[in-house]
Write a protein that holds these residues in place. Structure first.
Motif, PDB file in Angstrom:
ATOM      1  N   GLY A  77       0.795  -1.226   0.000  1.00 23.08           N
ATOM      2  CA  GLY A  77       0.000   0.000   0.000  1.00 23.08           C
ATOM      3  C   GLY A  77       0.819   1.263   0.000  1.00 23.08           C
ATOM      4  O   GLY A  77       0.304   2.346  -0.328  1.00 23.08           O
ATOM      5  N   SER A  78       2.096   1.170   0.359  1.00 24.44           N
ATOM      6  CA  SER A  78       2.937   2.367   0.430  1.00 24.44           C
ATOM      7  C   SER A  78       3.825   2.547  -0.786  1.00 24.44           C
ATOM      8  O   SER A  78       4.598   3.500  -0.856  1.00 24.44           O
ATOM      9  N   PHE A  79       3.738   1.643  -1.770  1.00 23.31           N
ATOM     10  CA  PHE A  79       4.555   1.781  -2.969  1.00 23.31           C
ATOM     11  C   PHE A  79       3.931   2.802  -3.921  1.00 23.31           C
ATOM     12  O   PHE A  79       2.705   2.897  -4.035  1.00 23.31           O
ATOM     13  N   ASP A  80       4.777   3.539  -4.619  1.00 21.45           N
ATOM     14  CA  ASP A  80       4.277   4.454  -5.639  1.00 21.45           C
ATOM     15  C   ASP A  80       4.063   3.691  -6.946  1.00 21.45           C
ATOM     16  O   ASP A  80       4.207   2.463  -6.995  1.00 21.45           O
ATOM     17  N   SER A  81       3.738   4.407  -8.003  1.00 17.72           N
ATOM     18  CA  SER A  81       3.438   3.747  -9.273  1.00 17.72           C
ATOM     19  C   SER A  81       4.664   3.080  -9.885  1.00 17.72           C
ATOM     20  O   SER A  81       4.531   2.231 -10.774  1.00 17.72           O
ATOM     21  N   CYS A  82       5.860   3.443  -9.418  1.00 19.03           N
ATOM     22  CA  CYS A  82       7.093   2.808  -9.880  1.00 19.03           C
ATOM     23  C   CYS A  82       7.482   1.621  -9.012  1.00 19.03           C
ATOM     24  O   CYS A  82       8.539   1.014  -9.220  1.00 19.03           O
ATOM     25  N   LEU A  83       6.656   1.301  -8.002  1.00 19.57           N
ATOM     26  CA  LEU A  83       6.866   0.192  -7.070  1.00 19.57           C
ATOM     27  C   LEU A  83       8.062   0.434  -6.146  1.00 19.57           C
ATOM     28  O   LEU A  83       8.775  -0.501  -5.773  1.00 19.57           O
ATOM     29  N   GLY A  84       8.263   1.680  -5.762  1.00 20.85           N
ATOM     30  CA  GLY A  84       9.307   2.021  -4.814  1.00 20.85           C
ATOM     31  C   GLY A  84       8.771   2.866  -3.681  1.00 20.85           C
ATOM     32  O   GLY A  84       7.642   3.379  -3.737  1.00 20.85           O
ATOM     33  N   HIS A  85       9.580   3.000  -2.640  1.00 24.18           N
ATOM     34  CA  HIS A  85       9.237   3.887  -1.521  1.00 24.18           C
ATOM     35  C   HIS A  85      10.496   4.176  -0.702  1.00 24.18           C
ATOM     36  O   HIS A  85      11.496   3.469  -0.821  1.00 24.18           O
ATOM     37  N   PRO A  86      10.472   5.226   0.129  1.00 19.70           N
ATOM     38  CA  PRO A  86      11.637   5.548   0.952  1.00 19.70           C
ATOM     39  C   PRO A  86      11.533   4.916   2.339  1.00 19.70           C
ATOM     40  O   PRO A  86      10.434   4.737   2.871  1.00 19.70           O
ATOM     41  N   GLN A  87      12.700   4.568   2.911  1.00 18.07           N
ATOM     42  CA  GLN A  87      12.697   4.121   4.297  1.00 18.07           C
ATOM     43  C   GLN A  87      12.998   5.305   5.218  1.00 18.07           C
ATOM     44  O   GLN A  87      12.996   6.459   4.774  1.00 18.07           O
ATOM     45  N   MET A  88      13.222   5.035   6.514  1.00 18.59           N
ATOM     46  CA  MET A  88      13.236   6.113   7.503  1.00 18.59           C
ATOM     47  C   MET A  88      14.354   7.136   7.333  1.00 18.59           C
ATOM     48  O   MET A  88      14.232   8.267   7.786  1.00 18.59           O
ATOM     49  N   THR A  89      15.471   6.771   6.679  1.00 18.64           N
ATOM     50  CA  THR A  89      16.540   7.743   6.451  1.00 18.64           C
ATOM     51  C   THR A  89      16.451   8.374   5.064  1.00 18.64           C
ATOM     52  O   THR A  89      17.376   9.073   4.645  1.00 18.64           O
ATOM     53  N   GLY A  90      15.356   8.131   4.356  1.00 21.51           N
ATOM     54  CA  GLY A  90      15.140   8.764   3.066  1.00 21.51           C
ATOM     55  C   GLY A  90      15.641   7.994   1.872  1.00 21.51           C
ATOM     56  O   GLY A  90      15.625   8.511   0.749  1.00 21.51           O
ATOM     57  N   ALA A  91      16.100   6.745   2.074  1.00 19.42           N
ATOM     58  CA  ALA A  91      16.634   5.953   0.961  1.00 19.42           C
ATOM     59  C   ALA A  91      15.484   5.379   0.135  1.00 19.42           C
ATOM     60  O   ALA A  91      14.826   4.421   0.548  1.00 19.42           O
ATOM     61  N   TYR A  92      15.240   5.972  -1.014  1.00 17.69           N
ATOM     62  CA  TYR A  92      14.237   5.443  -1.933  1.00 17.69           C
ATOM     63  C   TYR A  92      14.769   4.130  -2.512  1.00 17.69           C
ATOM     64  O   TYR A  92      15.938   4.045  -2.901  1.00 17.69           O
ATOM     65  N   HIS A  93      13.918   3.111  -2.592  1.00 16.23           N
ATOM     66  CA  HIS A  93      14.383   1.791  -2.999  1.00 16.23           C
ATOM     67  C   HIS A  93      13.241   0.958  -3.555  1.00 16.23           C
ATOM     68  O   HIS A  93      12.070   1.290  -3.397  1.00 16.23           O
ATOM     69  N   HIS A  94      13.626  -0.133  -4.202  1.00 17.96           N
ATOM     70  CA  HIS A  94      12.670  -1.113  -4.717  1.00 17.96           C
ATOM     71  C   HIS A  94      12.981  -2.473  -4.100  1.00 17.96           C
ATOM     72  O   HIS A  94      14.140  -2.879  -4.042  1.00 17.96           O
ATOM     73  N   HIS A  95      11.934  -3.183  -3.688  1.00 18.99           N
ATOM     74  CA  HIS A  95      12.067  -4.580  -3.273  1.00 18.99           C
ATOM     75  C   HIS A  95      11.803  -5.518  -4.441  1.00 18.99           C
ATOM     76  O   HIS A  95      11.931  -6.731  -4.288  1.00 18.99           O
ATOM     77  N   GLN A  96      11.399  -4.995  -5.578  1.00 20.85           N
ATOM     78  CA  GLN A  96      10.859  -5.813  -6.660  1.00 20.85           C
ATOM     79  C   GLN A  96      11.156  -5.176  -8.013  1.00 20.85           C
ATOM     80  O   GLN A  96      11.892  -4.188  -8.098  1.00 20.85           O
ATOM     81  N   ASN A  97      10.577  -5.747  -9.057  1.00 25.12           N
ATOM     82  CA  ASN A  97      10.784  -5.288 -10.416  1.00 25.12           C
ATOM     83  C   ASN A  97      10.612  -3.769 -10.525  1.00 25.12           C
ATOM     84  O   ASN A  97       9.523  -3.246 -10.284  1.00 25.12           O
ATOM     85  N   PRO A  98      11.683  -3.017 -10.879  1.00 27.51           N
ATOM     86  CA  PRO A  98      11.601  -1.548 -10.915  1.00 27.51           C
ATOM     87  C   PRO A  98      11.044  -1.065 -12.248  1.00 27.51           C
ATOM     88  O   PRO A  98      11.767  -0.660 -13.147  1.00 27.51           O
ATOM     89  N   ARG A  99       9.748  -1.070 -12.384  1.00 28.95           N
ATOM     90  CA  ARG A  99       9.155  -0.926 -13.706  1.00 28.95           C
ATOM     91  C   ARG A  99       9.327   0.445 -14.340  1.00 28.95           C
ATOM     92  O   ARG A  99       9.080   0.603 -15.541  1.00 28.95           O
TER      93      ARG A  99
END
Length: 257
Positions: A77-99
């Motif tokens: 639910g917290s992923f954006d349309s690119c399937l990424g999101h930032p963690q607590m220190t601001g590191a934007y990342h993907h756990h999956q296919n970075p479409r």
């Protein structure tokens, strides 16, 4: 922070920010005799410099380190349309296919979309059917599937019941590797010819299912095939290196001499 639009991240209070990381990635990787489990934090980099994380979030059932939550399911639910999101220190990342990193095209071999920190390349979901480069283009399939279980008694200590609140897929231990089930090994890779490696290379793949949804273990994992370089993103470049400045602005590659 990638150049394209990212966010919003519903329910996620964090904001993406520049990390100023320096990574060291082996130039001549080799299979490790003893495999290393992928940990939390960056396990590789996509081609745009965004970090790749493994399938886990930071939580396990009752904090017992036995049943680890699947970030792709629990944090969906917290992923954006690119399937990424930032963690607590601001590191934007993907756990999956970075479409948003590449355009997935079932008619063409996917581009090289990143490198794991063990030095092996990562490709998108489509590649040559056969490892020698023949057979046309196919979707490269993960060899993981749901375990045939009715409860979460193994591993111990037991996890929660399999129910509507915690369906199969909620935990990474809900999956099992079956040799030959798909195209890839237990590390989600294979040795194959690719456009960038015409003589062949071991490579990981960002796996998806027949509907295009990300398929476990998503990219690398749950262990590396090679030997990862640590610490992740906090390498100090030593003296005596040769620095190459490519034509593409904003990227500098340093090579140890």
């Amino acid at each position: 922070v990638p150049s394209y639009t990212i966010g919003p991240w519903p329910g996620n209070p964090n904001t993406a920010s520049n990390q100023n990381w320096v990574f060291q990635i082996p130039r001549n990787p080799a299979p490790a005799a003893v495999k290393t489990a992928t940990g939390l934090g960056p396990i590789g980099l996509w081609s745009n410099g965004v970090a790749m994380f493994n399938a886990k979030d930071a939580m396990s059932y009752n904090n017992q380190n036995a049943w680890f939550q699947n970030a792709v399911y629990v944090e969906a639910g917290s992923f954006d349309s690119c399937l990424g999101h930032p963690q607590m220190t601001g590191a934007y990342h993907h756990h999956q296919n970075p479409r948003c990193v590449y355009k997935s095209d079932s008619r063409r071999h996917s581009p090289l979309i990143g490198y794991a920190i063990d030095g092996y390349p990562i490709y998108g979901a489509y590649a040559y059917a056969n490892s020698d480069g023949s057979g046309g283009i196919v979707r490269i399939r993960s060899s993981y599937r749901f375990r045939n279980i009715t409860d979460r008694s193994n591993p111990s200590p037991a996890g929660p019941a399999i129910d509507a609140a915690h369906p199969l897929g909620y935990y990474v231990q809900d999956y099992e590797y079956v040799a030959g089930l798909g195209d890839l090994d237990a590390y989600n890779g294979r040795v194959a010819v690719t456009p960038e490696y015409p003589a062949g290379t071991y490579a990981y793949y960002a796996t998806i299912d027949e509907l295009g949804a990300s398929a476990y273990p998503y990219a690398v994992g749950p262990s590396y095939n090679g030997t990862p370089v640590t610490p992740n993103g906090h390498v100090t470049v030593p003296g005596g290196v040769t620095t190459y400045v490519p034509t593409s602005p904003g990227r500098v590659l340093t090579t140890l001499t």
